[in-house]
Motif scaffolding. Structure first.
Motif, PDB file in Angstrom:
ATOM      1  N   ALA A 344       0.827  -1.206   0.000  1.00 27.81           N
ATOM      2  CA  ALA A 344       0.000   0.000   0.000  1.00 27.81           C
ATOM      3  C   ALA A 344       0.860   1.254   0.000  1.00 27.81           C
ATOM      4  O   ALA A 344       0.495   2.271  -0.600  1.00 27.81           O
ATOM      5  CB  ALA A 344      -0.924   0.006   1.220  1.00 27.81           C
ATOM      6  N   GLU A 345       2.018   1.186   0.691  1.00 24.86           N
ATOM      7  CA  GLU A 345       2.886   2.355   0.763  1.00 24.86           C
ATOM      8  C   GLU A 345       4.265   1.941   1.244  1.00 24.86           C
ATOM      9  O   GLU A 345       4.411   1.076   2.099  1.00 24.86           O
ATOM     10  CB  GLU A 345       2.300   3.400   1.732  1.00 24.86           C
ATOM     11  CG  GLU A 345       3.084   4.695   1.767  1.00 24.86           C
ATOM     12  CD  GLU A 345       2.459   5.742   2.680  1.00 24.86           C
ATOM     13  OE1 GLU A 345       2.474   6.922   2.307  1.00 24.86           O
ATOM     14  OE2 GLU A 345       1.956   5.375   3.766  1.00 24.86           O
ATOM     15  N   VAL A 346       5.287   2.558   0.660  1.00 26.48           N
ATOM     16  CA  VAL A 346       6.651   2.522   1.185  1.00 26.48           C
ATOM     17  C   VAL A 346       6.900   3.902   1.773  1.00 26.48           C
ATOM     18  O   VAL A 346       6.744   4.914   1.087  1.00 26.48           O
ATOM     19  CB  VAL A 346       7.684   2.218   0.091  1.00 26.48           C
ATOM     20  CG1 VAL A 346       9.092   2.232   0.683  1.00 26.48           C
ATOM     21  CG2 VAL A 346       7.396   0.871  -0.570  1.00 26.48           C
ATOM     22  N   ARG A 347       7.259   3.977   3.057  1.00 20.55           N
ATOM     23  CA  ARG A 347       7.390   5.291   3.694  1.00 20.55           C
ATOM     24  C   ARG A 347       8.512   5.278   4.730  1.00 20.55           C
ATOM     25  O   ARG A 347       9.015   4.224   5.121  1.00 20.55           O
ATOM     26  CB  ARG A 347       6.076   5.709   4.358  1.00 20.55           C
ATOM     27  CG  ARG A 347       5.585   4.765   5.443  1.00 20.55           C
ATOM     28  CD  ARG A 347       4.359   5.311   6.155  1.00 20.55           C
ATOM     29  NE  ARG A 347       3.851   4.374   7.135  1.00 20.55           N
ATOM     30  CZ  ARG A 347       2.783   3.594   6.981  1.00 20.55           C
ATOM     31  NH1 ARG A 347       2.095   3.627   5.855  1.00 20.55           N
ATOM     32  NH2 ARG A 347       2.401   2.780   7.950  1.00 20.55           N
ATOM     33  N   GLY A 348       8.857   6.477   5.171  1.00 18.82           N
ATOM     34  CA  GLY A 348       9.859   6.631   6.207  1.00 18.82           C
ATOM     35  C   GLY A 348      10.866   7.700   5.841  1.00 18.82           C
ATOM     36  O   GLY A 348      10.743   8.388   4.821  1.00 18.82           O
ATOM     37  N   ARG A 349      11.859   7.843   6.694  1.00 23.17           N
ATOM     38  CA  ARG A 349      12.961   8.778   6.450  1.00 23.17           C
ATOM     39  C   ARG A 349      14.262   8.112   6.846  1.00 23.17           C
ATOM     40  O   ARG A 349      14.333   7.412   7.854  1.00 23.17           O
ATOM     41  CB  ARG A 349      12.796  10.062   7.270  1.00 23.17           C
ATOM     42  CG  ARG A 349      11.814  11.062   6.699  1.00 23.17           C
ATOM     43  CD  ARG A 349      12.071  12.454   7.273  1.00 23.17           C
ATOM     44  NE  ARG A 349      11.201  13.437   6.637  1.00 23.17           N
ATOM     45  CZ  ARG A 349      10.183  14.056   7.241  1.00 23.17           C
ATOM     46  NH1 ARG A 349       9.898  13.757   8.495  1.00 23.17           N
ATOM     47  NH2 ARG A 349       9.457  14.942   6.604  1.00 23.17           N
ATOM     48  N   GLY A 350      15.306   8.358   6.054  1.00 25.40           N
ATOM     49  CA  GLY A 350      16.599   7.779   6.368  1.00 25.40           C
ATOM     50  C   GLY A 350      16.514   6.272   6.436  1.00 25.40           C
ATOM     51  O   GLY A 350      15.867   5.630   5.602  1.00 25.40           O
ATOM     52  N   ALA A 351      17.169   5.711   7.452  1.00 31.08           N
ATOM     53  CA  ALA A 351      17.172   4.254   7.625  1.00 31.08           C
ATOM     54  C   ALA A 351      16.075   3.813   8.578  1.00 31.08           C
ATOM     55  O   ALA A 351      16.248   2.898   9.385  1.00 31.08           O
ATOM     56  CB  ALA A 351      18.530   3.798   8.133  1.00 31.08           C
TER      57      ALA A 351
END
Length: 416
Positions: A344-351
């Motif tokens: 549904a979604e790939v999300r996040g910040r950095g590692a």
């Protein structure tokens, strides 16, 4: 097998309520890989839940701990103080967001840091109410269970919980479709109508939610909340326990939107795997508490402080904020290219990257396949349908890519 022998001992000795992700028992770890007592290897996409960012046995940390153990293991800072505690506080004051004067206090765990931040905010404002958010996670003590949103496994059957905790709607772009200012207006409206601005001691939020599903709020949500909080005379607390110390591509996640929290809670990645936590914030708030009102027998243990100083030095030397951005780009590029129908979604910040899948059952199948093929991954999310990836920030590209190969195969197997 040795792991099975140890597991039988565990069943006879360890409380059943303590769970483990892997059934194997680890013997040693390095280079982003865990090796169990039977010689089997796992690529580590967990880092002890964002703890071993500098690696499981970083050379500077190992040497700093060895030197400190030889000198002394404990005096209690409240009884006979030592320089390392002061030095860690100096580093926290320098590194956390905000150019204003700060003070810090050290504790043992993330939950303890959150509890103390709440204590400080209530003492400073002389108000009772604490506002937290849907999907938030803040710990397993009585107060932090009340602050945490998810019932199972964290809260079920453990009540009654601490009072004067109020939950507001979180910005969750995938699910609510709101931009940041609109999501903030919705939350603020609820706070004003159901709590009352004059009753709020603090607004407590993870800049990126951890256990709640690595939910990244829409741009503008955090700044609007922080501005309202200060206008209301309350304390804005950023729970940076999972997001802190280079994990998101900056020293702290609040900085991505220029947010300067009044108080910041830290733990996890602070000390290379040793138990240490902190509360850092505006001097006027931190110093409002009476002498003796903060502390604890083990808080700021000298061995953990030595490890923290070595960890911060390693992060600076290796520029692990940049490494986190590199790792995150590599992960998101691979996963986004899949065009997988279940993602549904790939999300996040950095590692600090997550994949949201349709439901907990599909997620469990992917995890089972990954573990069977030598990749340690974790789940999260209110609905148990999110895979989260937290590799050590020192993981080499070839190890990261092998892990992504295993993950890709596991995801493709569920689509079939």
């Amino acid at each position: 097998m040795r792991s099975e022998e140890i597991h039988q001992r565990r069943v006879a000795a360890v409380a059943r309520g303590v769970g483990s992700t892997l059934s194997a028992y680890i013997d040693h770890a390095s280079g982003g890989t865990l090796t169990d007592v039977d010689g089997r290897d796992w690529i580590d996409f967990a880092a002890g839940i964002a703890v071993t960012s500098v690696g499981n046995s970083a050379p500077r940390v190992v040497e700093a701990v060895r030197r400190q153990v030889e000198r002394f293991t404990h005096t209690c800072f409240m009884v006979a103080p030592y320089e390392a505690y002061v030095a860690v506080c100096e580093q926290l004051n320098e590194l956390t967001p905000g150019g204003f004067e700060k003070r810090s206090a050290l504790f043992n765990s993330g939950a303890e840091a959150v509890e103390n931040a709440v204590k400080i905010a209530r003492y400073h404002t002389r108000r009772p109410a604490i506002v937290v958010f849907d999907h938030g996670y803040h710990g397993r003590t009585n107060l932090t269970m009340a602050l945490t949103a998810k019932n199972m496994p964290y809260k079920n059957g453990f009540g009654p919980f601490a009072p004067e905790i109020y939950r507001a709607p979180m910005s969750y772009p995938l699910r609510d479709g709101l931009d940041g200012p609109a999501a903030a207006a919705r939350a603020i409206d609820m706070i004003e109508k159901q709590v009352g601005a004059s009753n709020v001691a603090a607004v407590l939020i993870e800049p990126i939610q951890g256990e709640g599903g690595f939910v990244v709020p829409a741009p503008g949500f955090l700044p609007a909340l922080a501005a309202w909080t200060r206008d209301a005379g309350a304390v804005f607390i950023a729970d940076e326990i999972q997001t802190g110390f280079c994990r998101t591509g900056d020293w702290f996640a609040s900085s991505h939107e220029g947010v300067e929290p009044d108080l910041v809670t830290t733990a996890k990645g602070i000390a290379g795997g040793l138990p240490l936590a902190g509360v850092t914030g505006r001097t006027s708030i931190m110093d409002s508490v009476h002498l003796g009102g903060l502390g604890g027998t083990y808080g700021g243990n000298p061995i953990a402080c030595a490890a923290a100083l070595a960890t911060i030095e390693t992060m600076r030397e290796l520029d692990l904020a940049a490494a986190a951005l590199h790792i995150g780009s590599r992960i998101t590029t691979r996963l986004s290219a899949l065009n997988h129908p279940a993602i549904a979604e790939v999300r996040g910040r950095g590692a600090m990257i997550a994949v949201e899948l349709p439901d907990a059952d599909v997620t469990a199948l992917v995890v089972r396949d990954c573990h069977a093929n030598g990749l340690l991954v974790l789940t999260c999310g209110t609905y148990g349908n999110v895979l989260r990836f937290l590799p050590p920030l020192v993981m080499p590209d070839d190890v990261l890519d092998r892990g992504l190969d295993i993950l890709t195969t596991a995801l493709q197997s569920v689509s079939k």
